[in-house]
Design an enzyme around this catalytic site. Structure first.
Site, PDB file in Angstrom:
ATOM      1  N   LEU A 180      -4.148   3.735  -0.656  1.00  0.00           N
ATOM      2  CA  LEU A 180      -4.606   3.805   0.723  1.00  0.00           C
ATOM      3  C   LEU A 180      -6.121   3.681   0.845  1.00  0.00           C
ATOM      4  O   LEU A 180      -6.630   2.982   1.718  1.00  0.00           O
ATOM      5  CB  LEU A 180      -4.130   5.126   1.348  1.00  0.00           C
ATOM      6  CG  LEU A 180      -4.397   5.357   2.812  1.00  0.00           C
ATOM      7  CD1 LEU A 180      -3.783   4.254   3.663  1.00  0.00           C
ATOM      8  CD2 LEU A 180      -3.855   6.714   3.229  1.00  0.00           C
ATOM      9  N   VAL A 202       0.823  -1.211   0.000  1.00  0.00           N
ATOM     10  CA  VAL A 202       0.000   0.000   0.000  1.00  0.00           C
ATOM     11  C   VAL A 202       0.858   1.262   0.000  1.00  0.00           C
ATOM     12  O   VAL A 202       1.855   1.346   0.719  1.00  0.00           O
ATOM     13  CB  VAL A 202      -0.905   0.039   1.256  1.00  0.00           C
ATOM     14  CG1 VAL A 202      -1.792   1.279   1.263  1.00  0.00           C
ATOM     15  CG2 VAL A 202      -1.752  -1.211   1.361  1.00  0.00           C
ATOM     16  N   CYS A 203       0.425   2.237  -0.815  1.00  0.00           N
ATOM     17  CA  CYS A 203       0.975   3.590  -0.737  1.00  0.00           C
ATOM     18  C   CYS A 203      -0.177   4.563  -0.942  1.00  0.00           C
ATOM     19  O   CYS A 203      -1.313   4.151  -1.173  1.00  0.00           O
ATOM     20  CB  CYS A 203       2.098   3.820  -1.746  1.00  0.00           C
ATOM     21  SG  CYS A 203       1.577   3.940  -3.468  1.00  0.00           S
ATOM     22  N   GLY A 204       0.099   5.817  -0.872  1.00  0.00           N
ATOM     23  CA  GLY A 204      -0.954   6.823  -0.945  1.00  0.00           C
ATOM     24  C   GLY A 204      -1.773   6.783  -2.216  1.00  0.00           C
ATOM     25  O   GLY A 204      -2.998   6.858  -2.180  1.00  0.00           O
TER      26      GLY A 204
END
Length: 91
Positions: free
Chosen positions: A39, A6-8
């Site tokens: 996210l 997961v990342c933004g």
């Protein structure tokens, strides 16, 4: 086993983490499905393990997932140690 990175935004750091996790799993003979996402989408995922950076810890820590936070998405040694330790705990 399902692993979500997961990342933004879902297409930068999460893809770097996905490639690192894929490499770690292959090297250690572990079968798993690895998916990168953003996210906002992680809440709807089914995951045995979530891998993200420490910058997102405040956003992810209250979700009901086993989560590994790494400080640097390109530090493969750190990622490998944390991911393998988390996988051992899942078994």
């Amino acid at each position: 086993m399902n692993i979500v990175t997961v990342c933004g935004m879902g297409f930068g750091t999460s893809l770097i983490l996905k490639m690192a996790v894929d490499e770690i799993l292959k090297k250690n003979g572990i079968a798993a499905n690895v998916e990168a996402c953003d996210l906002g989408s992680v809440k709807g995922k089914v995951a045995d393990l979530v891998v993200s950076t420490s910058e997102l810890e405040s956003e992810l820590k209250n979700l009901n997932f086993n989560i590994v936070f790494v400080k640097n998405a390109i530090d493969k040694k750190d990622i490998e140690e944390k991911v393998l330790e988390a996988i051992k705990k899942l078994k």
